[in-house]
Design an enzyme around this catalytic site. Structure first.
Site, mmCIF file in Angstrom:
data_model
loop_
_atom_site.group_PDB
_atom_site.id
_atom_site.type_symbol
_atom_site.label_atom_id
_atom_site.label_comp_id
_atom_site.label_asym_id
_atom_site.label_seq_id
_atom_site.Cartn_x
_atom_site.Cartn_y
_atom_site.Cartn_z
ATOM 1 N N LYS A 57 7.215 -10.146 16.583
ATOM 2 C CA LYS A 57 6.657 -10.244 15.263
ATOM 3 C C LYS A 57 7.787 -10.533 14.248
ATOM 4 O O LYS A 57 7.470 -11.303 13.408
ATOM 5 C CB LYS A 57 5.954 -8.939 14.737
ATOM 6 C CG LYS A 57 4.553 -8.851 15.291
ATOM 7 C CD LYS A 57 4.672 -8.854 16.835
ATOM 8 C CE LYS A 57 3.015 -9.039 17.614
ATOM 9 N NZ LYS A 57 3.139 -9.184 18.830
ATOM 10 N N HIS A 441 -10.583 -8.742 -6.393
ATOM 11 C CA HIS A 441 -10.434 -9.952 -6.462
ATOM 12 C C HIS A 441 -9.490 -10.593 -7.183
ATOM 13 O O HIS A 441 -8.940 -10.068 -8.143
ATOM 14 C CB HIS A 441 -12.068 -10.505 -7.328
ATOM 15 C CG HIS A 441 -11.987 -11.940 -7.419
ATOM 16 N ND1 HIS A 441 -12.302 -12.705 -6.302
ATOM 17 C CD2 HIS A 441 -11.765 -12.757 -8.297
ATOM 18 C CE1 HIS A 441 -12.415 -14.077 -6.728
ATOM 19 N NE2 HIS A 441 -12.001 -13.992 -8.117
#
Length: 464
Positions: A57, A441
């Protein structure tokens, strides 16, 4: 730790193997008041920390940085990628691994676990021998992990025909590479090497990449890989490989011949059990794996096994859960079997592929095609996805008028979204339970919210 007159040492639990499953069991057992001896011939942390999860990773994050530098103009940032400095990349990777390794070592000291740095071998249902010393345990936990597999007749040389272990320390970016195997390991190396500038070809005998994932996820990944210039030969078998002066020629059964600098063999990992005394102690093996029950007890009541040594998901976090369960069982804590469908699964390629629960095919087999519903949300409708320049989709599968039984996500940072998906699946939530939850959002997490809104019959940013 008590020492007997014959020189043997006695603990409540003797763990053979210091990887994810072994050390999780050791830590939890110590927390519950058990005396623990752990025997490990290599570095504590095992494959995940030193040759798997963490170093791969780290390389994939370096690959992401390379893509950002190369593609800066898309976002109005003028940037160029001069080169990949592999010594520098390895220095960064090794620093991450080294820091985590020190942390694990500190945890062993904190838990007062007796660590034996030696190769161990099971010599009885209650004893492991290491460097001529016998370590007796009321219970033995086998956690000796896995190593990369190869195919019959395919000889690895560590130079031109390599495994993922070799790839992690490669001192250069190969000009071209063929990857044999389109599972998680093969796909992740394909992604990072392509980001570093290599020409990459994947060969997968099964009909699609990531064959254990939902078919729609595989299709999206393959489409994204084609756009990135990664070639995939699926549904065709490997026939052979010949070394050349400058690399290898890989032959497929359909007559295709592929020239490359390297062949990475990524056909899975096999258990480390041979020559360790398991069968002589009465432990039943199947293809090298230790056969266990739902609570990881082997055919010998005093011996358990966890991690890559048993035929479950070869994931570090699955090993953590298995090790903790064994420790708690031995300490008399009530435990429940792990639902492996509820264990998150992530492929850290670009784009990432993340899932929890059943694929649509599995769900249809279990509940009938008319007994399930699914909804696919294209990430094009998510503002943050547009900002990041990622594409992909979120699929949610539910039982007809019932709870969510599968969540599948493809896209940049998909793995970070799966924590919520894991809760939804494991808490048997209905789409109607999730729909009222307000997601921030603009974030990628809105993909989870929007998909559940749609399945609950009140879609928001979804075209009818």
């Amino acid at each position: 730790m008590p020492q007997a007159a014959d020189g043997s040492h006695t603990s409540d639990l003797v763990v053979l193997g210091g990887g994810s499953g072994g050390y999780a069991a050791a830590f939890r057992a110590a927390e519950l008041g058990l005396s623990v001896t752990l025997i490990e011939k290599d570095k504590l942390g095992g494959t995940c920390l030193h040759r798997g999860c963490i170093p791969t990773k780290a390389l994939l994050h370096a690959a992401e940085i390379a893509d950002s530098a190369r593609d800066g103009a898309k976002f109005g940032v003028r940037s160029t990628l001069e080169s990949i400095d592999m010594p520098g990349v390895h220095s960064y990777k090794d620093k991450v691994v080294g820091g985590l390794y020190k942390g694990v070592q500190g945890l062993f000291k904190q838990h007062k676990i007796n660590v034996v740095a030696a190769a161990g071998r099971l010599v009885s249902p209650t004893a492991v021998e290491a460097d001529g010393v016998t370590y007796e345990g009321r219970h033995i936990l086998l956690a000796t992990g896995s190593v990369p597999r190869t195919l019959p007749g395919l000889q690895l040389d560590g130079e031109r025909i390599i495994t993922s272990d070799d790839a992690l320390i490669l001192d250069r970016v190969p000009e071209s590479v063929v990857i044999l195997g389109g599972g998680v390991i093969g796909v992740e190396f394909a992604s990072l090497w392509r980001s570093f500038g290599a020409e990459v070809t994947i060969v997968e005998a099964l009909p699609r990449l990531l064959p254990t994932e939902d078919a729609s996820s595989s299709k999206l990944l393959e489409r994204a890989f084609r756009r990135r210039g990664i070639t995939a030969h699926t549904g065709v078998r490997f026939a052979g490989v010949t070394r050349t002066e400058n690399g290898v020629v890989v032959s497929l059964e359909d007559g295709t011949a592929i020239d490359a600098e390297l062949l990475l063999v990524a056909v899975g990992r096999g258990p480390v059990s041979e020559g360790l005394g398991y069968e002589q102690a009465g432990v039943t093996l199947d293809r090298g794996f230790v056969v266990v029950d739902d609570y990881y007890q082997s055919s010998v009541p005093t011996i358990s096994a966890v991690g890559d040594l048993i035929p479950t998901l070869q994931l570090a976090h699955a090993g953590f859960g298995e090790g903790i369960l064994v420790a708690e069982r031995l300490a008399g804590v009530a435990v429940s079997p792990i639902d492996y469908a509820g264990v998150p699964r992530i492929t850290y390629s670009e784009p990432e592929v993340a899932s929890v629960g059943y694929t649509e095919e599995q769900a249809a087999q279990k509940y009938g095609a008319d007994g399930i519903e699914s909804f696919v949300l294209n990430l094009a409708g998510i503002g943050k996805a547009q900002i990041l320049g990622t594409s992909g989709a979120t699929k949610v599968i539910r039982k007809k008028d019932g709870p969510v039984i599968g969540i599948h996500i493809v896209g940049t940072r998909a793995g970070e979204l799966l924590a919520e998906g894991q809760l939804i699946y494991n808490w048997e939530a209905y789409p109607e339970d999730v729909a009222p939850l307000i997601h921030p959002h603009p974030t990628l997490s809105e993909a989870i919210g929007e998909a559940h809104l749609a399945l609950a019959g009140k879609p928001l940013h979804v075209h009818p």
